[in-house]
Design a protein around this motif. Structure first.
Motif, short mmCIF file in Angstrom:
data_model
loop_
_atom_site.label_atom_id
_atom_site.label_comp_id
_atom_site.label_asym_id
_atom_site.label_seq_id
_atom_site.Cartn_x
_atom_site.Cartn_y
_atom_site.Cartn_z
N ILE A 47 -5.25 -20.01 42.53
CA ILE A 47 -5.41 -19.85 40.94
C ILE A 47 -6.73 -19.44 40.81
CG2 ILE A 47 -4.97 -20.87 38.87
CD1 ILE A 47 -2.90 -22.84 40.22
N HIS A 48 -6.87 -18.41 40.04
CA HIS A 48 -8.26 -17.87 39.55
C HIS A 48 -8.02 -18.31 38.02
CE1 HIS A 48 -9.04 -16.07 43.56
NE2 HIS A 48 -10.38 -15.90 42.92
N TRP A 49 -8.76 -19.03 37.58
CA TRP A 49 -8.89 -19.48 35.96
C TRP A 49 -10.29 -20.04 35.73
CZ3 TRP A 49 -6.73 -23.90 32.71
CH2 TRP A 49 -5.90 -23.47 31.79
N GLY A 68 -10.88 -8.98 36.77
CA GLY A 68 -11.16 -9.57 35.76
C GLY A 68 -12.08 -10.82 35.86
N GLU A 69 -12.30 -11.38 36.90
CA GLU A 69 -13.25 -12.56 37.02
C GLU A 69 -14.72 -11.93 37.32
OE1 GLU A 69 -11.00 -11.40 39.23
OE2 GLU A 69 -12.04 -11.50 41.12
N TRP A 70 -14.87 -10.55 37.53
CA TRP A 70 -16.21 -10.13 37.70
C TRP A 70 -16.57 -9.43 36.24
CZ3 TRP A 70 -19.36 -8.44 41.86
CH2 TRP A 70 -19.08 -9.50 43.17
N PHE A 73 -20.39 -9.61 35.32
CA PHE A 73 -21.06 -8.83 36.33
C PHE A 73 -20.97 -7.20 35.94
CE2 PHE A 73 -21.74 -6.05 39.92
CZ PHE A 73 -22.72 -6.44 40.71
N ARG A 74 -19.68 -6.83 35.84
CA ARG A 74 -19.43 -5.60 35.55
C ARG A 74 -19.64 -4.89 34.26
NH1 ARG A 74 -16.74 -2.53 39.83
NH2 ARG A 74 -17.05 -0.99 38.47
N GLY A 75 -19.66 -6.19 33.17
CA GLY A 75 -19.86 -5.84 31.88
C GLY A 75 -21.41 -6.04 31.63
N PHE A 218 -14.75 -21.77 50.49
CA PHE A 218 -15.92 -20.97 49.84
C PHE A 218 -16.07 -19.64 49.67
CE2 PHE A 218 -17.75 -25.09 51.86
CZ PHE A 218 -18.61 -25.65 51.01
N ASP A 219 -16.54 -19.16 48.60
CA ASP A 219 -16.70 -17.75 48.38
C ASP A 219 -18.20 -17.17 48.11
OD1 ASP A 219 -15.83 -15.08 48.46
OD2 ASP A 219 -14.50 -15.53 46.78
N GLY A 220 -18.40 -16.01 48.17
CA GLY A 220 -19.94 -15.52 47.34
C GLY A 220 -20.91 -16.37 48.17
O1 H79 Z 1 -12.40 -14.73 44.23
C1 H79 Z 1 -11.89 -13.29 44.44
C2 H79 Z 1 -13.16 -12.46 44.24
O2 H79 Z 1 -13.60 -12.61 42.93
C3 H79 Z 1 -13.89 -12.74 45.19
N1 H79 Z 1 -13.06 -13.14 46.27
C4 H79 Z 1 -11.61 -13.39 45.98
C5 H79 Z 1 -10.95 -14.39 46.48
C6 H79 Z 1 -14.68 -11.51 45.57
N2 H79 Z 1 -15.92 -11.50 45.25
N3 H79 Z 1 -16.17 -10.11 45.87
N4 H79 Z 1 -15.09 -9.66 46.26
C7 H79 Z 1 -14.26 -10.51 46.14
C8 H79 Z 1 -15.11 -8.24 47.05
C9 H79 Z 1 -16.32 -7.54 46.05
C10 H79 Z 1 -16.46 -6.59 46.10
C11 H79 Z 1 -17.75 -5.77 45.33
FE1 H79 Z 1 -17.52 -5.24 43.56
C12 H79 Z 1 -17.70 -4.49 45.40
C13 H79 Z 1 -18.58 -6.50 44.63
C14 H79 Z 1 -19.46 -5.32 44.04
C15 H79 Z 1 -18.59 -4.12 44.67
C16 H79 Z 1 -15.33 -5.40 42.90
C17 H79 Z 1 -15.91 -4.32 42.70
C18 H79 Z 1 -16.41 -6.20 42.26
C19 H79 Z 1 -17.10 -5.77 41.37
C20 H79 Z 1 -16.98 -4.53 41.75
#
Ligand code: H79
Length: 582
Positions: A47-49, A68-70, A73-75, A218-220
């Motif tokens: 669940i991503h919330w 959406g959870e990015w 960063f993207r904005g 873990f991630d990131g």
């Molecule tokens: O939590 C979910 C994602 O947010 C995280 N992993 C899954 C489980 C994840 N973080 N990064 N990624 C997945 C791949 C990232 C790709 C990237 Fe991009 C390409 C980072 C920057 C360029 C995608 C496109 C995200 C931002 C732009």
């Protein structure tokens, strides 16, 4: 500190290889016991919330690309502005009973939730930051309520935790020459080691206050080395509080399981347990306008594909800021649940396929049984190629009478006679009762219906010291081809002889072009020079000259490099031999 290298290299770092120390010393039978529930489960929910559910992909009236959870960063949203989303987080319809029941009805055995994602917002009551759910109007510990409900319902509960943290003042890098040049908060006072202490203290909270934590995901971790992240220390801490916990590989060191993201590996990752994580549309965190949903059929095929290769399937939902799992997600989960209710026996606690490739679908197995998952229903007979075992009986898994289907066999295959129409057009499972451990011989590669031959990287025999098969997103190639002693070959069978055009599909990173290579079949040779493509994952197809294969029989095709002017020859994906008419 590892520099940000754009998405291509990022994928290489993050997913293609998990380097560093191996999993901790642990007797094999203890590990097997610890992993037992997870290996049987096969199917879980993530669940991503978080605060990103509020803008749901739209910032200042504009749609922001990417998941959406990015959005932060993207904005390029400044921290102080993003923080204000906390004032709007007040989901009236949050109901953990509903979420858990949706997962259960889908046939999922475990649930993970984002304790903290890359934006740094904590969905739990953390004494270590104000940037948490207790400082929103909602003021309820989401993790507490969800973990209690999972434990009550016999669902394993686990945590997603991001090391990357765009909010915490001690998290680095930021500013000029970092992935986030727009984040201009000063860095003089920031201290990455102090940040790791924060991570450890939060993990102490998370692993102490919420009962049994089954999985830590873990991630990131990719902006730093495993050493900088003090991965061994963190993992040691986690295991000391929750000895049975199962941990993924994204702190940069191999642990209990690997994590292919958004794809099902074509060939099992045999060295370690693994789990594919996947979205149902193109986002993890809810986006109001993303309607690019995968079909239930596609998702069931991915679940079966994972099981057939010995892995788990972790499927995502992104609840809205109201606390609702979007209807299209629920519908798909219901469809998967219906299929699993009838066919779960072929998935839970199953072992991977003994076959290389099956033209009609996939295979899973249990002692004495092969489960044939027929995605493409053939007319008449279903061929099970290369099976040597005596077959005792065949029947449809959903047939409670187990009425036998007629069986025939030759030396090369077992044939099951099928009803005319597929009882389940998505995946009909046929049970084959066999004697003994599955014993399968791999048939030589042969021509397809139209006469062409596909020599895939995954089926190649790889010779030499360095070259190897690589799996991964956009991968499935022979890589690390760095020595002239590396070469590859395929044996195949020709039943319809003739003239064939050879085609090669490969990628070759910038600056690495120019290797001369030779394709040999019998006494015929094709010579060519590797040309650069945009990157090591950007494949191009190139037609070469024609070759004659004028008599039926078995042939060997080999590819050797004569010169390697730069780092490597190419990432070779496949060679196709296409028949020339007339
Ligand atoms: O939590 C979910 C994602 O947010 C995280 N992993 C899954 C489980 C994840 N973080 N990064 N990624 C997945 C791949 C990232 C790709 C990237 Fe991009 C390409 C980072 C920057 C360029 C995608 C496109 C995200 C931002 C732009």
């Amino acid at each position: 500190m590892r520099k940000y290298c754009g998405s291509t290299l990022f994928v290489l770092f993050c997913f293609a290889c998990s380097v560093g120390a191996a999993a901790p010393e642990e007797p094999q039978d203890q590990r097997n016991q610890r992993m037992a529930w997870w290996r049987e489960a096969r199917f879980g929910m993530v669940i991503h919330w978080g605060l990103y559910a509020v803008p749901a992909g739209v910032w200042n009236g504009k749609r922001v690309d990417g998941p959406g959870e990015w959005i932060m960063f993207r904005g390029r949203i400044p921290v102080v502005e993003y923080e204000r989303l906390a004032d709007q987080f007040n989901p009236p319809q949050f109901n953990p009973r509903e979420w858990v029941s949706i997962a259960k009805n889908a046939g999922m055995k475990y649930i993970l939730i984002t304790a903290k994602h890359h934006d740094g917002f904590c969905l739990f009551d953390s004494k270590l930051t104000d940037f948490d759910v207790m400082n929103t109007p909602f003021h309820r510990d989401v993790l507490k309520e969800l973990s209690d409900e999972c434990h009550r319902e016999g669902i394993q509960f686990g945590l997603y935790y991001s090391i990357m943290d765009w909010h915490h003042p001690d998290y680095l890098p930021r500013g000029k020459d970092s992935p986030r040049p727009w984040d201009t908060r000063p860095t003089e006072e920031a201290d990455y080691n102090r940040y790791i202490e924060y991570v450890k203290d939060q993990l102490r909270e998370l692993l102490t206050n919420y009962g049994d934590i089954a999985v830590l995901w873990f991630d990131g971790g990719w902006e730093h080395s495993a050493e900088e992240n003090r991965a061994t220390e963190i993992i040691h801490l986690a295991r000391s509080i929750q000895p049975n916990i199962i941990i993924n590989d994204r702190l940069g060191i191999t642990q209990d399981f690997n994590t292919p993201e958004q794809y099902v590996p074509a060939k099992a990752i045999q060295e370690n347990d693994w789990e594919t994580c996947m979205t149902m549309n193109d986002t993890w965190g809810h986006k109001s306008y993303d309607q690019n949903w995968k079909s239930a059929e596609n998702l069931i095929h991915s679940l079966v594909g994972c099981a057939a290769e010995g892995g788990n399937f972790l499927l995502n939902v992104g609840p809205t800021d109201g606390g609702i799992i979007p209807k299209p997600s629920v519908e798909r989960l219901e469809a998967i649940g219906r299929w699993l209710k009838d066919n779960g026996e072929s998935i839970y606690a199953s072992a991977p396929s003994p076959f290389r490739e099956l033209p009609w679908g996939r295979c899973t197995r249990k002692p004495g049984q092969l489960f044939l998952h027929v995605f493409n229903w053939p007319e008449g007979n279903l061929s099970v190629p290369g099976l040597r075992n005596p077959v005792l009986k065949a029947y449809l898994l959903t047939d409670s009478n187990r009425s036998p289907l007629a069986l025939r066999r030759t030396e090369e295959e077992a044939l099951v006679s099928l009803p005319e129409a597929a009882p389940d057009p998505i995946d009909t499972v046929i049970v084959l009762e066999i004697e003994g451990e599955p014993d399968v011989f791999l048939l030589p590669i042969h021509q397809r219906e139209e006469g062409s031959l596909k020599l895939e990287a995954m089926d190649a025999t790889i010779h030499g010291p360095n070259a190897r098969y690589e799996t991964g997103l956009d991968k499935g190639n022979i890589g690390f081809w760095t020595s002239p002693e590396d070469w590859v070959s395929w044996d195949f069978r020709i039943d319809k002889p003739g003239t064939f055009i050879a085609e090669i599909t490969y990628a070759c990173g910038k600056g690495a072009g120019g290797s001369k290579y030779e394709i040999t079949v019998g006494d015929q040779k094709l010579k060519d020079r590797v040309e650069e493509t945009d990157s090591w994952n950007d494949y191009a197809r190139k037609s070469l000259r024609a070759i004659q294969l004028s008599t039926p029989g078995t042939y060997t095709l080999s590819v050797k490099a004569a010169t390697i002017p730069s780092s490597a020859v190419m990432n070779l994906k496949r060679i196709t031999l296409r028949p020339v008419d007339g």
